[in-house]
Each structure stands twice: as structure tokens, then as C-alpha cells.
Design a protein around this motif. Structure first.
Motif, PDB file in Angstrom:
ATOM      1  N   TYR A  89      30.261  41.889  50.029  1.00  0.00           N
ATOM      2  CA  TYR A  89      31.700  41.839  49.750  1.00  0.00           C
ATOM      3  C   TYR A  89      31.964  42.219  48.308  1.00  0.00           C
ATOM      4  CZ  TYR A  89      30.483  37.318  47.647  1.00  0.00           C
ATOM      5  OH  TYR A  89      29.902  36.330  46.883  1.00  0.00           O
ATOM      6  N   MET A  90      33.208  42.628  48.053  1.00  0.00           N
ATOM      7  CA  MET A  90      33.686  42.900  46.707  1.00  0.00           C
ATOM      8  C   MET A  90      34.912  42.023  46.488  1.00  0.00           C
ATOM      9  SD  MET A  90      33.251  47.022  46.715  1.00  0.00           S
ATOM     10  CE  MET A  90      32.066  47.728  47.873  1.00  0.00           C
ATOM     11  N   GLU A  91      34.825  41.161  45.496  1.00  0.00           N
ATOM     12  CA  GLU A  91      35.824  40.102  45.324  1.00  0.00           C
ATOM     13  C   GLU A  91      36.774  40.431  44.190  1.00  0.00           C
ATOM     14  OE1 GLU A  91      37.443  35.988  44.590  1.00  0.00           O
ATOM     15  OE2 GLU A  91      36.466  37.344  43.172  1.00  0.00           O
ATOM     16  N   MET A  92      38.008  39.964  44.328  1.00  0.00           N
ATOM     17  CA  MET A  92      39.086  40.355  43.424  1.00  0.00           C
ATOM     18  C   MET A  92      39.230  39.423  42.213  1.00  0.00           C
ATOM     19  SD  MET A  92      40.262  43.168  44.315  1.00  0.00           S
ATOM     20  CE  MET A  92      40.019  44.328  45.666  1.00  0.00           C
ATOM     21  N   PRO A  93      39.887  39.904  41.145  1.00  0.00           N
ATOM     22  CA  PRO A  93      39.873  39.184  39.868  1.00  0.00           C
ATOM     23  C   PRO A  93      40.956  38.143  39.668  1.00  0.00           C
ATOM     24  CG  PRO A  93      40.901  41.315  39.569  1.00  0.00           C
ATOM     25  CD  PRO A  93      40.431  41.268  40.997  1.00  0.00           C
ATOM     26  N   ASN A  94      41.883  37.961  40.650  1.00  0.00           N
ATOM     27  CA  ASN A  94      43.017  37.067  40.413  1.00  0.00           C
ATOM     28  C   ASN A  94      42.671  35.613  40.739  1.00  0.00           C
ATOM     29  OD1 ASN A  94      42.923  38.143  43.061  1.00  0.00           O
ATOM     30  ND2 ASN A  94      45.030  37.538  43.470  1.00  0.00           N
ATOM     31  N   THR A  95      41.671  35.118  40.010  1.00  0.00           N
ATOM     32  CA  THR A  95      41.267  33.713  40.075  1.00  0.00           C
ATOM     33  C   THR A  95      41.830  32.998  38.840  1.00  0.00           C
ATOM     34  OG1 THR A  95      39.169  34.493  39.134  1.00  0.00           O
ATOM     35  CG2 THR A  95      39.204  34.037  41.496  1.00  0.00           C
ATOM     36  N   VAL A  96      41.396  31.774  38.619  1.00  0.00           N
ATOM     37  CA  VAL A  96      41.860  31.026  37.441  1.00  0.00           C
ATOM     38  C   VAL A  96      40.642  30.508  36.675  1.00  0.00           C
ATOM     39  CG1 VAL A  96      43.264  29.096  36.627  1.00  0.00           C
ATOM     40  CG2 VAL A  96      43.964  30.342  38.679  1.00  0.00           C
ATOM     41  N   PRO A  97      40.297  31.075  35.525  1.00  0.00           N
ATOM     42  CA  PRO A  97      41.010  32.163  34.854  1.00  0.00           C
ATOM     43  C   PRO A  97      40.764  33.506  35.542  1.00  0.00           C
ATOM     44  CG  PRO A  97      39.013  31.638  33.645  1.00  0.00           C
ATOM     45  CD  PRO A  97      39.124  30.612  34.738  1.00  0.00           C
ATOM     46  N   GLN A  98      41.617  34.467  35.217  1.00  0.00           N
ATOM     47  CA  GLN A  98      41.473  35.803  35.775  1.00  0.00           C
ATOM     48  C   GLN A  98      40.284  36.514  35.130  1.00  0.00           C
ATOM     49  OE1 GLN A  98      45.325  37.167  34.581  1.00  0.00           O
ATOM     50  NE2 GLN A  98      46.398  36.116  36.246  1.00  0.00           N
ATOM     51  N   ALA A  99      39.603  37.329  35.937  1.00  0.00           N
ATOM     52  CA  ALA A  99      38.414  38.041  35.452  1.00  0.00           C
ATOM     53  C   ALA A  99      38.837  39.291  34.690  1.00  0.00           C
ATOM     54  CB  ALA A  99      37.504  38.383  36.618  1.00  0.00           C
ATOM     55  N   VAL A 100      39.358  39.083  33.482  1.00  0.00           N
ATOM     56  CA  VAL A 100      39.896  40.185  32.686  1.00  0.00           C
ATOM     57  C   VAL A 100      39.146  40.369  31.364  1.00  0.00           C
ATOM     58  CG1 VAL A 100      42.176  40.056  33.738  1.00  0.00           C
ATOM     59  CG2 VAL A 100      41.687  38.688  31.709  1.00  0.00           C
ATOM     60  N   THR A 101      38.045  39.633  31.206  1.00  0.00           N
ATOM     61  CA  THR A 101      37.109  39.882  30.114  1.00  0.00           C
ATOM     62  C   THR A 101      35.719  39.949  30.723  1.00  0.00           C
ATOM     63  OG1 THR A 101      36.584  37.571  29.587  1.00  0.00           O
ATOM     64  CG2 THR A 101      38.539  38.523  28.522  1.00  0.00           C
ATOM     65  N   ILE A 102      34.816  40.643  30.074  1.00  0.00           N
ATOM     66  CA  ILE A 102      33.466  40.795  30.615  1.00  0.00           C
ATOM     67  C   ILE A 102      32.739  39.449  30.725  1.00  0.00           C
ATOM     68  CG2 ILE A 102      31.183  41.783  30.153  1.00  0.00           C
ATOM     69  CD1 ILE A 102      32.698  44.331  29.214  1.00  0.00           C
ATOM     70  N   PRO A 103      32.837  38.545  29.751  1.00  0.00           N
ATOM     71  CA  PRO A 103      32.189  37.235  29.931  1.00  0.00           C
ATOM     72  C   PRO A 103      32.706  36.471  31.148  1.00  0.00           C
ATOM     73  CG  PRO A 103      32.684  37.592  27.618  1.00  0.00           C
ATOM     74  CD  PRO A 103      33.356  38.703  28.366  1.00  0.00           C
ATOM     75  N   LEU A 104      34.021  36.499  31.397  1.00  0.00           N
ATOM     76  CA  LEU A 104      34.572  35.816  32.565  1.00  0.00           C
ATOM     77  C   LEU A 104      34.097  36.475  33.855  1.00  0.00           C
ATOM     78  CD1 LEU A 104      38.228  35.110  31.374  1.00  0.00           C
ATOM     79  CD2 LEU A 104      36.439  33.412  31.792  1.00  0.00           C
ATOM     80  N   LEU A 105      34.006  37.802  33.860  1.00  0.00           N
ATOM     81  CA  LEU A 105      33.483  38.514  35.025  1.00  0.00           C
ATOM     82  C   LEU A 105      32.039  38.111  35.298  1.00  0.00           C
ATOM     83  CD1 LEU A 105      34.023  40.824  37.140  1.00  0.00           C
ATOM     84  CD2 LEU A 105      32.930  42.349  35.473  1.00  0.00           C
ATOM     85  N   GLU A 106      31.229  38.065  34.266  1.00  0.00           N
ATOM     86  CA  GLU A 106      29.814  37.742  34.445  1.00  0.00           C
ATOM     87  C   GLU A 106      29.599  36.306  34.901  1.00  0.00           C
ATOM     88  OE1 GLU A 106      27.205  39.704  34.569  1.00  0.00           O
ATOM     89  OE2 GLU A 106      28.503  41.429  34.242  1.00  0.00           O
TER      90      GLU A 106
END
Length: 447
Positions: A89-106
């Protein structure tokens, strides 16, 4: 890792159905043949009378972690998907917090490595002011960039034209877009509020999130992509009018603009609001029967390239609120394959086409490394299905954490019996084997 031998299955792969056996070793497909019964393996699966497909690759899910785990988690939602034949699957970034920085994405990748039974990738989120961070992404390790042109759950709308132009002109990876015109939607909503207040009948959802709102945003996105040569992928097409924006005259590998259809937009129509209510409130909205039928046809004739779910669980309590309060979205990944197999039984689509749209094309479109096909040397992501094993969706067999489904009460004619994820038998006849987790997928891109 245990080796697996599947014998006597009908293999559905690359436009053909043929009887055969598959041997899996060290996570990969070691051999494909017509008589591998003499091979030694730790696990033997009798595929007689069943069909073996590449595992589904779902390019749009919302698993709600972090921050919204009362309605879904990576662990629970990936598990529901595996039971339905989804191996990646490929999951979307609109979580809390949003995955809008590379550290949060990782952080999301790290969490998935600990709990996800399926393979995974995570979209990075675009905002009005994070272009600098976007351009730091390693495009071989991240599926793509997600931009919301219209607000939805999480309200990550990019509404600044300069920001959009900056993203379209500078980002070199795959740009996936939720395409609705927010200004049109807000004006429509105010008109209906003036009549009904907060208690707007849900049947007006497709009038509020209208064809005009979808087409306006999608046509602008396509025009901008053509202007800058952007690799654009428009998610969850919901109107017949948008279909004129897409091409089926060139191979998928050569397309710069591609499109996705979701299960709910091919299954339901606005007539179903009368019985399903907010349970089928999605963004973009489910619209007319003609829209539904034209989307299905465009999927068949390759104007639409892939099928996904937009799996987006909410609690029943949340869904039971007034229209203006009830969130949009619903759980779908456990039932996506069996829903398409239902269409197969109705004579509307072939097994080969289902595999093309839910596995092969997703791998090709995203340039996924060594997945999405049943080929020797590829990762062993496989699903075994019994086409003639009816079962009825009920609360007792729903696996999504939210505990409900828009398909409750429906009897599907086919059932998933086994799901193999990166060579691991993750699901077997209603039982899960969770000792091995899924893997982070990678991408072969000439960037």
C-alpha cells in the motif's frame, strides 16, 4: 524464511491464465513451472481449483496513524488489507501531524517496519510553503508527493497559485493530486446551508462537491502538468466529464498524465445515499449512475490506469453526525479484490484486466522495483483466491478498526484464501502469521 511451494493453481499474470506451480525461496519467486511437485519446500499450498494473482498494490490509503488512531492504525488497516489480498500500500500524509517534513515522513516508515503486515510506502505532503523540503526527497525511496487541491480530511489544501506553480515546475517525481475546486465547493455548501442549515440531506453531497468542482480542478492540473512536463497522477476520478482529460492511445510507460478509479466510484451511485447515507460520503463525492458506468468503461479502455480504494476509516459515531459534521471516507481495502471479482462474475471484467489494473499497472506507473508481476526473481507478493466460495460481510468478519463497512450484508461470490507478502505466508484461511513484517518498497526511477 520458510520456502513455499504452490501447486496446481491457475496463474493469472500478464494477460494470460495458465495452470502452473510457483516455488518461493528467500522472499522471491524462485521457479515458475507446470510440474514442480518434486521440489522440496517448508510449506506446500494446494492451489487446485484456485487462481493465483500478483498481490494487490493499493496506491491510495489513509491508515490514520499517527494522531487519529481511534479509527485506524497502520497495524489494523494493513492487516485488513492483507486479508483482502493487498500486499503493498501507499499511505497518504494527512495524519496528525501531517507528513510534510522528511523527519515526520520517516517516523511513519519506522512505525510501519515495526507493525505492518503488508509492504508499504508513504506519500510526502505538499503545502503552500514546503517546496524546499519537497526537493530534498529521495525519489527512489518515496512513492510520490500528494497535493490536495480541494480540502478533505486533514484540510491540507494547497490554494496558493504560486505554490502550485512552484511544485509543478520543480518537483521531478510523481505528483498525486486530490483534484477539487475548493472555492466552488464552499459556495455550493453555503447555498445548501441557507436552505437546510447544518442538517443538509446527504443526497446533495454530489451537488455540493459537484462535477464542476472536479472538472475545473482536474483540467487546471492537467494544463499545468502539460505546461511544465510534470508527472501527474490524478486520484479518485468521480465524473464522466473528467474522462476527456485522459489518453489511451499511448502505452502507460509513456504517459505523463495518469488517472485512478476507486472501488466506491465504480460500485455505488447517488441512488445509494437513500440507504447508505453518510457511510458512502466520500470526497470527491459518489455521483450519478452515468458517472459510475462511464468511469468503469474508462477503466476498461485504459483512459483510467489503476484501481485503488482510498481506504479511509472513520468511526460509526463520527459517521452518524449531521451531514456538515460527518467526515468523508470509509473502509474498503479488505473488500477491494472481492468487489472486483464480483464484477467478474457479472461478466463486466476479466480476471486478466483486474490483475492489470490492481497490480501490473500500479507497479509500472510508480516504477516499483521487482513487484506487481509473477516473474522469476521478483519479490513473492501473491494472493490465492477461490472464485466460488461465497461469504457475507458482517461485523464479525470486518477487520478494519472502525468495525463497519459499506458492504455489510452483501454476499461476495469469491474469497481470498492465502496472501503471501515478500515471500512470507501472512494470511491463510482466516489465520494470520505475523512473525515477519512487510518491507519498504523501492522505485527504479531515472531522476
Amino acid at each position: 524464511m520458510k520456502s513455499i511451494l504452490i501447486t496446481g493453481a491457475n496463474i493469472v499474470n500478464e494477460g494470460r491464465i495458465s495452470p502452473g506451480d510457483v516455488l518461493i525461496k528467500a522472499g522471491r519467486i524462485a521457479k515458475i513451472g507446470t510440474d514442480l511437485s518434486a521440489e522440496i519446500a517448508d510449506i506446500h499450498i494446494n492451489g487446485s481449483g484456485k487462481h493465483l494473482l500478483p498481490g494487490l498494490i493499493d496506491d491510495q490509503v489513509h491508515f490514520r496513524e499517527p494522531g487519529l488512531t481511534h479509527k485506524g492504525e497502520i497495524y489494523t488497516e494493513a492487516k485488513a488489507g492483507v486479508a483482502g489480498g493487498t500486499t503493498t500500500y501507499m499511505e497518504m500524509p494527512n495524519t496528525v501531524p501531517q507528513a510534510v517534513t522528511i523527519p515526520l515522513l520517516e517516523e511513519k516508515y519506522t512505525r510501519a517496519s515495526e507493525v505492518s503486515l503488508a509492504n508499504y510506502s508513504f506519500f510526502f505532503g505538499g503545502t503552500n510553503d514546503n517546496l524546499e523540503e519537497i526537493l530534498k526527497l529521495d525519489l527512489h525511496n518515496v512513492c510520490g508527493l500528494k497535493v490536495f487541491q480541494g480540502s478533505s480530511t486533514g484540510n491540507m489544501v494547497v490554494d496558493n497559485i504560486e505554490s502550485l506553480e512552484g511544485i509543478f515546475s520543480n518537483y521531478k517525481g510523481l505528483l498525486a493530486i486530490h483534484s477539487e475546486n475548493d472555492h466552488i465547493i464552499k459556495a455550493n455548501l453555503e447555498e445548501f446551508k441557507a436552505i437546510y442549515g447544518e442538517d443538509i440531506p446527504v443526497k446533495f453531497h454530489p451537488k455540493i462537491r459537484s462535477e464542476e468542482a472536479c472538472y475545473d480542478a482536474s483540467s487546471r492540473a492537467v494544463a499545468m502538468a502539460k505546461k511544465y512536463g510534470t508527472r501527474l497522477h490524478i486520484l479518485h476520478i468521480s465524473t464522466a466529464k473528467e474522462l476527456e482529460l485522459f489518453d489511451n492511445s499511448i502505452p502507460l510507460e509513456e504517459k505523463r498524465v495518469t488517472a485512478e478509479a476507486c472501488i466506491h466510484h465504480m460500485w455505488f451511485s447517488e441512488e445509494d445515499y437513500a440507504t447508505k447515507g453518510n457511510l458512502i460520503k466520500w470526497n470527491p463525492a459518489i455521483k450519478s449512475a452515468n458517472d459510475r458506468d462511464q468511469i468503469f468503461q474508462a477503466m476498461l479502455d485504459d483512459r483510467i490506469d489503476v484501481i485503488a480504494t482510498d481506504h479511509a476509516p472513520h468511526t460509526l459515531e463520527e459517521k452518524s453526525q449531521l451531514y456538515t459534521k460527518a467526515p468523508s471516507g470509509g473502509p474498503l481495502n479488505q473488500h477491494s479484490l472481492v468487489a472486483m471479482l464480483d464484477f467478474y462474475h457479472q461478466g463486466k471484467i476479466s480476471l486478466e484486466k483486474i490483475v492489470q489494473k490492481m497490480s501490473h499497472n500500479v507497479a509500472t506507473l510508480f516504477q516499483i522495483e521487482e513487484r506487481g508481476f509473477i516473474r522469476e526473481g521478483y519479490f513473492a507478493d501473491l494472493v490465492l483466491v477461490d472464485l466460488n466460495s461465497p461469504w457475507t460481510v458482517s461485523k464479525e468478519n470486518i477487520l478494519s478498526k472502525c468495525g463497519w463497512s459499506p458492504f455489510e450484508g452483501h454476499t461476495f461470490p469469491s474469497k481470498v484464501s492465502h496472501t503471501i507478502v515478500s515471500g512470507h505466508l501472512a494470511y491463510e484461511e482466516g489465520k494470520f502469521h505475523e512473525e515477519k513484517k512487510g518491507e519498504r518498497i523501492t522505485f527504479l526511477r531515472n531522476i
